[in-house]
Design a protein around this motif. Structure first.
Motif, PDB file in Angstrom:
ATOM      1  N   UNK A 116      50.401  44.609  44.642  1.00  0.00           N
ATOM      2  CA  UNK A 116      50.814  43.893  43.433  1.00  0.00           C
ATOM      3  C   UNK A 116      50.029  44.463  42.244  1.00  0.00           C
ATOM      4  N   UNK A 117      50.478  45.591  41.682  1.00  0.00           N
ATOM      5  CA  UNK A 117      49.683  46.243  40.633  1.00  0.00           C
ATOM      6  C   UNK A 117      49.540  45.411  39.364  1.00  0.00           C
ATOM      7  N   UNK A 118      50.548  44.619  39.006  1.00  0.00           N
ATOM      8  CA  UNK A 118      50.426  43.779  37.816  1.00  0.00           C
ATOM      9  C   UNK A 118      49.330  42.739  37.993  1.00  0.00           C
ATOM     10  N   UNK A 119      49.292  42.100  39.153  1.00  0.00           N
ATOM     11  CA  UNK A 119      48.238  41.121  39.417  1.00  0.00           C
ATOM     12  C   UNK A 119      46.867  41.775  39.361  1.00  0.00           C
ATOM     13  N   UNK A 120      46.756  42.976  39.932  1.00  0.00           N
ATOM     14  CA  UNK A 120      45.476  43.684  39.902  1.00  0.00           C
ATOM     15  C   UNK A 120      45.080  44.051  38.476  1.00  0.00           C
ATOM     16  N   UNK A 121      46.013  44.545  37.692  1.00  0.00           N
ATOM     17  CA  UNK A 121      45.716  44.915  36.310  1.00  0.00           C
ATOM     18  C   UNK A 121      45.362  43.699  35.466  1.00  0.00           C
ATOM     19  N   UNK A 122      46.003  42.568  35.724  1.00  0.00           N
ATOM     20  CA  UNK A 122      45.641  41.348  35.007  1.00  0.00           C
ATOM     21  C   UNK A 122      44.221  40.910  35.360  1.00  0.00           C
ATOM     22  N   UNK A 123      43.824  41.132  36.622  1.00  0.00           N
ATOM     23  CA  UNK A 123      42.449  40.830  37.021  1.00  0.00           C
ATOM     24  C   UNK A 123      41.467  41.772  36.327  1.00  0.00           C
TER      25      UNK A 123
END
Length: 207
Positions: A116-123
């Motif tokens: 889940x790259x979006x979730x990781x980038x948001x983190x």
């Protein structure tokens, strides 16, 4: 242990380490990694191949890497740095650090594999200080339609044998979608097969 588990735990980390030692990757590291400063979070630190390239402005490195075998490979490199290295045995979506606690986030050939790259980038965005920087070099979707269609076709099979790697993601779009402001973006082919080597490199910043 199943054959797949054995491959993922024992064979794949070695293959990743070998692939990431390519001269092309070393040249990109030499250009990108010295730009990091302050307290740094590296996502997918792997076998620690970035560590020798960090400069004197780094005071601490959080090295996030879920693979135990790759963390063990990275330990000798961490011991030779002039700054503290703390390993985080977690995935990119599970960054445990406090909000606004990081000066620089580094990701090199990692966004292609995170489920889940979006979730990781948001983190990553959450833990960066206001104005903090994301330094990245990633491979991804080629601009030519013919090549991009082949990337779409091959990604399911490639992903199965390459640790979840996607050939067809757009790192620049993912980074922007997570709220970052892209300040610098370079795109182009590096050495090797075109299906694998269209690269996105640059700097994004938290607002």
């Amino acid at each position: 242990m199943s054959l797949r588990d054995h491959y993922d735990r024992h064979v794949l980390p070695h293959l990743i380490d070998v692939a990431m030692r390519a001269p092309m990757a070393s040249r990109e590291r030499q250009q990108l990694i010295p730009q990091a400063s302050g307290v740094v979070l590296e996502i997918g630190a792997g076998s620690g191949l970035n560590m020798p390239f960090y400069g004197p402005e780094v005071c601490k490195l959080f090295a996030l890497e879920p693979s135990e075998k790759l963390r063990r490979k990275a330990q000798p490199k961490a011991a030779n740095t002039s700054f503290e290295v703390e390993f985080l045995a977690l995935k990119g979506e599970d960054i445990p650090l406090e909000p606004s606690s990081i000066d620089t986030v580094v990701t090199t050939w990692t966004l292609c594999t995170i489920p889940d790259p979006i979730k990781a980038l948001q983190a990553m965005y959450r833990v960066l200080k206001p104005g903090g920087r994301l330094l990245f070099v990633e491979h991804g979707r080629a601009p030519e339609d013919r090549l991009a269609r082949w990337q779409d076709r091959l990604t399911p099979a490639w992903s199965c044998c390459a640790g979840g790697c996607h050939l067809n993601r757009r790192p620049d779009q993912l980074i922007a979608a997570a709220g970052f402001a892209l300040e610098r973006l370079e795109q182009g082919y590096l050495d090797g097969p075109k299906l694998l080597t269209y690269h996105y490199k640059g700097l994004a910043r938290r607002g």
